[in-house]
Motif scaffolding. Structure first.
Motif, PDB file in Angstrom:
ATOM      1  N   GLN A  92      16.881   6.716  -9.569  1.00 48.69           N
ATOM      2  CA  GLN A  92      16.437   5.213  -9.948  1.00 48.69           C
ATOM      3  C   GLN A  92      15.953   5.455 -11.611  1.00 48.69           C
ATOM      4  OE1 GLN A  92      14.237   3.638  -6.565  1.00 48.69           O
ATOM      5  NE2 GLN A  92      16.179   3.132  -5.647  1.00 48.69           N
ATOM      6  N   PHE A  93      15.074   6.380 -11.726  1.00 43.04           N
ATOM      7  CA  PHE A  93      14.657   6.568 -13.274  1.00 43.04           C
ATOM      8  C   PHE A  93      15.695   6.237 -14.259  1.00 43.04           C
ATOM      9  CE2 PHE A  93      11.428   9.553 -11.026  1.00 43.04           C
ATOM     10  CZ  PHE A  93      10.535   8.453 -10.589  1.00 43.04           C
ATOM     11  N   VAL A  94      16.785   7.005 -13.814  1.00 47.43           N
ATOM     12  CA  VAL A  94      17.865   6.919 -15.165  1.00 47.43           C
ATOM     13  C   VAL A  94      18.515   5.386 -14.954  1.00 47.43           C
ATOM     14  CG1 VAL A  94      20.346   7.679 -15.486  1.00 47.43           C
ATOM     15  CG2 VAL A  94      18.276   9.244 -14.698  1.00 47.43           C
ATOM     16  N   VAL A 153       0.790  -1.276   0.074  1.00 44.24           N
ATOM     17  CA  VAL A 153       0.086  -0.044   0.014  1.00 44.24           C
ATOM     18  C   VAL A 153       0.926   1.217   0.138  1.00 44.24           C
ATOM     19  CG1 VAL A 153      -1.640   1.448   1.159  1.00 44.24           C
ATOM     20  CG2 VAL A 153      -1.871  -1.223   1.026  1.00 44.24           C
ATOM     21  N   GLU A 154       1.951   1.283   0.762  1.00 44.84           N
ATOM     22  CA  GLU A 154       2.868   2.302   0.834  1.00 44.84           C
ATOM     23  C   GLU A 154       3.457   2.745  -0.405  1.00 44.84           C
ATOM     24  OE1 GLU A 154       2.456   0.327   4.775  1.00 44.84           O
ATOM     25  OE2 GLU A 154       2.824  -0.233   2.754  1.00 44.84           O
ATOM     26  N   ALA A 155       3.760   1.543  -1.284  1.00 45.71           N
ATOM     27  CA  ALA A 155       4.493   1.953  -2.534  1.00 45.71           C
ATOM     28  C   ALA A 155       3.569   2.696  -3.476  1.00 45.71           C
ATOM     29  CB  ALA A 155       4.631   0.518  -3.087  1.00 45.71           C
ATOM     30  N   LEU A 156       2.373   2.499  -3.395  1.00 46.37           N
ATOM     31  CA  LEU A 156       1.398   3.261  -4.404  1.00 46.37           C
ATOM     32  C   LEU A 156       1.415   4.774  -4.586  1.00 46.37           C
ATOM     33  CD1 LEU A 156      -1.976   1.251  -3.664  1.00 46.37           C
ATOM     34  CD2 LEU A 156       0.250   0.515  -5.133  1.00 46.37           C
ATOM     35  N   ALA A 157       2.013   5.223  -3.368  1.00 45.91           N
ATOM     36  CA  ALA A 157       2.490   6.607  -3.331  1.00 45.91           C
ATOM     37  C   ALA A 157       3.878   7.100  -4.039  1.00 45.91           C
ATOM     38  CB  ALA A 157       2.330   7.189  -1.754  1.00 45.91           C
ATOM     39  N   ARG A 158       4.626   6.189  -4.173  1.00 40.85           N
ATOM     40  CA  ARG A 158       5.911   6.490  -4.704  1.00 40.85           C
ATOM     41  C   ARG A 158       5.714   6.915  -6.173  1.00 40.85           C
ATOM     42  NH1 ARG A 158      10.758   2.843  -2.290  1.00 40.85           N
ATOM     43  NH2 ARG A 158      11.572   4.933  -3.142  1.00 40.85           N
ATOM     44  N   PRO A 159       6.585   7.957  -6.510  1.00 38.23           N
ATOM     45  CA  PRO A 159       6.601   8.479  -8.037  1.00 38.23           C
ATOM     46  C   PRO A 159       6.805   7.579  -8.954  1.00 38.23           C
ATOM     47  CG  PRO A 159       8.110   9.541  -6.598  1.00 38.23           C
ATOM     48  CD  PRO A 159       7.425   8.897  -5.839  1.00 38.23           C
ATOM     49  N   MET A 160       6.414   7.268 -10.198  1.00 38.80           N
ATOM     50  CA  MET A 160       6.965   6.513 -11.302  1.00 38.80           C
ATOM     51  C   MET A 160       6.690   7.193 -12.528  1.00 38.80           C
ATOM     52  SD  MET A 160       7.972   3.603  -9.986  1.00 38.80           S
ATOM     53  CE  MET A 160       8.130   2.812 -11.726  1.00 38.80           C
ATOM     54  N   GLY A 161       6.066   8.246 -12.581  1.00 38.07           N
ATOM     55  CA  GLY A 161       5.442   8.876 -13.780  1.00 38.07           C
ATOM     56  C   GLY A 161       6.780   9.107 -14.753  1.00 38.07           C
ATOM     57  N   PRO A 162       7.906   9.721 -14.233  1.00 39.00           N
ATOM     58  CA  PRO A 162       8.930   9.971 -15.560  1.00 39.00           C
ATOM     59  C   PRO A 162       9.470   8.909 -15.841  1.00 39.00           C
ATOM     60  CG  PRO A 162       9.089  11.380 -13.536  1.00 39.00           C
ATOM     61  CD  PRO A 162       8.317  10.475 -12.872  1.00 39.00           C
ATOM     62  N   LEU A 163       9.679   7.619 -15.342  1.00 35.22           N
ATOM     63  CA  LEU A 163       9.968   6.612 -15.929  1.00 35.22           C
ATOM     64  C   LEU A 163       8.981   5.935 -16.947  1.00 35.22           C
ATOM     65  CD1 LEU A 163      12.035   4.179 -16.174  1.00 35.22           C
ATOM     66  CD2 LEU A 163      11.050   3.214 -14.173  1.00 35.22           C
ATOM     67  N   ASP A 170      14.290  11.412 -23.049  1.00 36.51           N
ATOM     68  CA  ASP A 170      14.478  12.455 -21.959  1.00 36.51           C
ATOM     69  C   ASP A 170      13.809  11.887 -20.771  1.00 36.51           C
ATOM     70  OD1 ASP A 170      16.169  14.000 -23.778  1.00 36.51           O
ATOM     71  OD2 ASP A 170      14.421  15.251 -24.010  1.00 36.51           O
ATOM     72  N   VAL A 171      14.379  12.331 -19.562  1.00 36.00           N
ATOM     73  CA  VAL A 171      13.680  11.743 -18.306  1.00 36.00           C
ATOM     74  C   VAL A 171      14.038  12.864 -17.336  1.00 36.00           C
ATOM     75  CG1 VAL A 171      15.627  10.321 -17.657  1.00 36.00           C
ATOM     76  CG2 VAL A 171      13.381   9.967 -16.623  1.00 36.00           C
ATOM     77  N   ASP A 172      13.237  13.081 -16.459  1.00 30.69           N
ATOM     78  CA  ASP A 172      13.192  14.053 -15.277  1.00 30.69           C
ATOM     79  C   ASP A 172      13.600  13.214 -14.186  1.00 30.69           C
ATOM     80  OD1 ASP A 172      13.127  15.745 -13.431  1.00 30.69           O
ATOM     81  OD2 ASP A 172      11.258  16.771 -13.653  1.00 30.69           O
ATOM     82  N   ALA A 173      14.632  13.201 -13.685  1.00 28.73           N
ATOM     83  CA  ALA A 173      15.070  12.419 -12.784  1.00 28.73           C
ATOM     84  C   ALA A 173      15.317  13.200 -11.291  1.00 28.73           C
ATOM     85  CB  ALA A 173      16.494  11.438 -13.158  1.00 28.73           C
ATOM     86  N   SER A 174      14.531  14.238 -11.239  1.00 27.23           N
ATOM     87  CA  SER A 174      14.843  15.054 -10.070  1.00 27.23           C
ATOM     88  C   SER A 174      14.115  14.195  -8.773  1.00 27.23           C
ATOM     89  CB  SER A 174      14.002  16.306 -10.145  1.00 27.23           C
ATOM     90  OG  SER A 174      14.452  16.996 -11.435  1.00 27.23           O
ATOM     91  N   GLY A 175      13.104  13.475  -9.087  1.00 24.39           N
ATOM     92  CA  GLY A 175      12.515  12.740  -7.899  1.00 24.39           C
ATOM     93  C   GLY A 175      13.082  11.594  -7.460  1.00 24.39           C
ATOM     94  N   THR A 197      17.285  19.372 -10.616  1.00 25.60           N
ATOM     95  CA  THR A 197      18.164  18.756 -10.028  1.00 25.60           C
ATOM     96  C   THR A 197      18.300  17.206 -10.214  1.00 25.60           C
ATOM     97  OG1 THR A 197      16.658  18.187  -8.119  1.00 25.60           O
ATOM     98  CG2 THR A 197      17.660  20.416  -7.909  1.00 25.60           C
ATOM     99  N   LEU A 198      19.554  16.707  -9.729  1.00 20.58           N
ATOM    100  CA  LEU A 198      19.763  15.282  -9.865  1.00 20.58           C
ATOM    101  C   LEU A 198      20.178  14.684  -8.532  1.00 20.58           C
ATOM    102  CD1 LEU A 198      19.733  12.810 -11.916  1.00 20.58           C
ATOM    103  CD2 LEU A 198      22.009  13.547 -12.461  1.00 20.58           C
ATOM    104  N   PRO A 199      19.465  14.094  -7.782  1.00 17.74           N
ATOM    105  CA  PRO A 199      19.984  13.565  -6.382  1.00 17.74           C
ATOM    106  C   PRO A 199      20.478  12.216  -6.628  1.00 17.74           C
ATOM    107  CG  PRO A 199      17.535  13.042  -6.838  1.00 17.74           C
ATOM    108  CD  PRO A 199      17.929  13.864  -7.883  1.00 17.74           C
TER     109      PRO A 199
END
Length: 444
Positions: A173-175, A119-129, A165-170, A197-199
């Motif tokens: 792991q997207f990259v 359930v907690e994973a459903l809030a994690r961002p995945m959109g850019p990937l 292109d990908v926005d990996a600011s979040g 930003t790129l964390p």
């Protein structure tokens, strides 16, 4: 230590200076990268000292669901790749490495692969990937809220590749998730980060290093652009480094309780963000030494506040924030806005729990300011986040009555944490090693 409430763990207070050697299990970040890449290799791989925890079991199970053979038995894990199959469901649990490394892999399967999780994973961002995969002509269906779990990747056995292109600011792991599968794409892949930003850049550098070690050609000579040539991925026999970020609470314990804690098998060079710990802890008042491959941290109980940019090592923030709550001056942690999208909103969680214990911790736009105050015992909530649990244990070394909620969540990356922690406190003889909660004899 036990609590009258079964879901609470009474964090033990340190009553004497520490003198312990703690053998930390393998790196989760490396383990799951090795597993994902081994699944795409041209031949079998042997992964030695691989971490076996909830996150790595989830990765292994997901790969087996896709048709890969993974034998987790023993110290040497065997991975035998196979044609990837679809018409399956992957359970990501709460593992960011599973939900973000495997969608690009699933695009190489022969049918749809549905991704779901806790359930907690459903809030994690995945959109850019997911947007990046769609830009590569991979069909991805949102099965719930757009840009979140659950979703379905419709594999067609091959991916054209090219440029994306990908926005990996979040999340970096997207990259990494795109790069790990890129050598198997027909045209390889060029990934360009487009965000402000790129964390956690060391984690991308870790991915690049793992790929190169497997014979993949990667060009990262241009800032925030990575090019992977198409080609075979070599099966390998590799040794997994210990998890340096998981070593952080134990090393910090020497600063809180006084004394010395040692971690063996510390690498001479590493791409792990935890490799920044020696410098950070020195700045906060520790004495740090590397003798061969044994890192030792010694403290007197004094901790100094710092102004610290943790952009490259955000996973250390919960431990450093807990340490800062016990310091003699304020601490400012910067560059970690992306932690709001981790297992929980870590900035909000840390501010809430440090404040609950009587401290002062305020959120900023990109981090935290921790101002030391006299702390008191009480319930330390973990929000299903393993690093929140270990942060609570660290505070409890000095503050009586800290009861950590759901300490079992540490099994995500550090199974047996409670035994390791109590073993560290019980070990009074120099040269004794705490491993799996047991104190072994001198290693000299």
């Amino acid at each position: 230590m036990t609590s009258p409430h079964p879901d609470l763990w009474s964090a033990p207070v340190a009553v004497a200076p520490l003198d312990a050697t703690v053998a930390v299990p393998g790196s989760k970040s490396l383990s799951n990268r090795y597993l994902a890449l081994a699944a795409l290799a041209a031949g079998p791989s042997t992964l030695r000292s691989l971490l076996v925890s909830r996150d790595t079991r989830l990765m292994a199970s997901a790969l087996e669901t896709l048709g890969v053979q993974v034998d987790l038995g023993g110290d040497a894990v065997q991975v035998t790749p196979a044609a990837l199959r679809g018409d399956v469901t992957v359970d990501c649990g709460l593992a960011g490495t599973v939900m973000r490394f495997l969608p690009a892999v699933a695009a190489l399967a022969d049918g749809p692969v549905r991704f779901t999780g806790d359930v907690e994973a459903l809030a994690r961002p995945m959109g850019p990937l997911l947007q990046a995969l769609r830009a590569l002509d991979v069909r991805v269906d949102d099965d719930g809220e757009p840009g979140r779990l659950p979703f379905t990747v419709h594999g067609r056995g091959a991916v054209r590749g090219g440029n994306v292109d990908v926005d990996a600011s979040g999340s970096s792991q997207f990259v990494s998730g795109l790069l790990l599968a890129a050598a198997r794409f027909d045209q390889g892949l060029t990934v360009r980060h487009t965000g402000p930003t790129l964390p956690s850049l060391p984690h991308i550098e870790m991915t690049v290093a793992v790929l190169r070690d497997a014979g993949v050609v990667v060009d990262d000579s241009r800032p925030e652009i990575w090019h992977v040539e198409p080609g075979a991925v070599a099966g390998r026999d590799v040794q997994v480094e210990p998890d340096l970020s998981n070593a952080a609470p134990f090393l910090c314990a020497a600063m809180v309780a006084g004394g010395t804690v040692r971690v063996p098998a510390w690498p001479a060079s590493t791409t792990q963000p935890g490799g920044l710990l020696p410098d950070i802890l020195t700045r906060m008042g520790a004495t740090v030494a590397l003798d061969g491959d044994v890192l030792s941290v010694s403290g007197t109980g004094e901790v100094h506040g710092v102004d610290l940019d943790l952009r490259a090592a955000g996973e250390l923030a919960p431990t450093i924030a807990a340490l800062a709550a016990l310091a003699d001056s304020p601490t400012r942690l910067r560059g970690i806005a992306h932690l709001r999208g981790h297992e929980t909103d870590r900035l909000a969680a840390l501010a809430a729990e440090i404040t609950r214990q009587g401290g002062q911790c305020e959120q900023t736009s990109d981090g935290l300011v921790v101002t030391p105050r006299a702390l008191r015992g009480g319930t330390w909530r973990t929000y299903a986040d393993h690093r929140m649990a270990t942060a609570g244990a660290l505070v409890g070394l000095r503050v009586p009555g800290v009861e950590v909620e759901d300490v079992a969540t540490t099994a995500k990356t550090l199974p047996g944490f409670v035994d390791l922690w109590t073993g560290m406190l019980a070990s009074a003889d120099a040269g004794h090693v705490v491993r799996d909660g047991l104190t072994a004899g001198p290693t000299a």
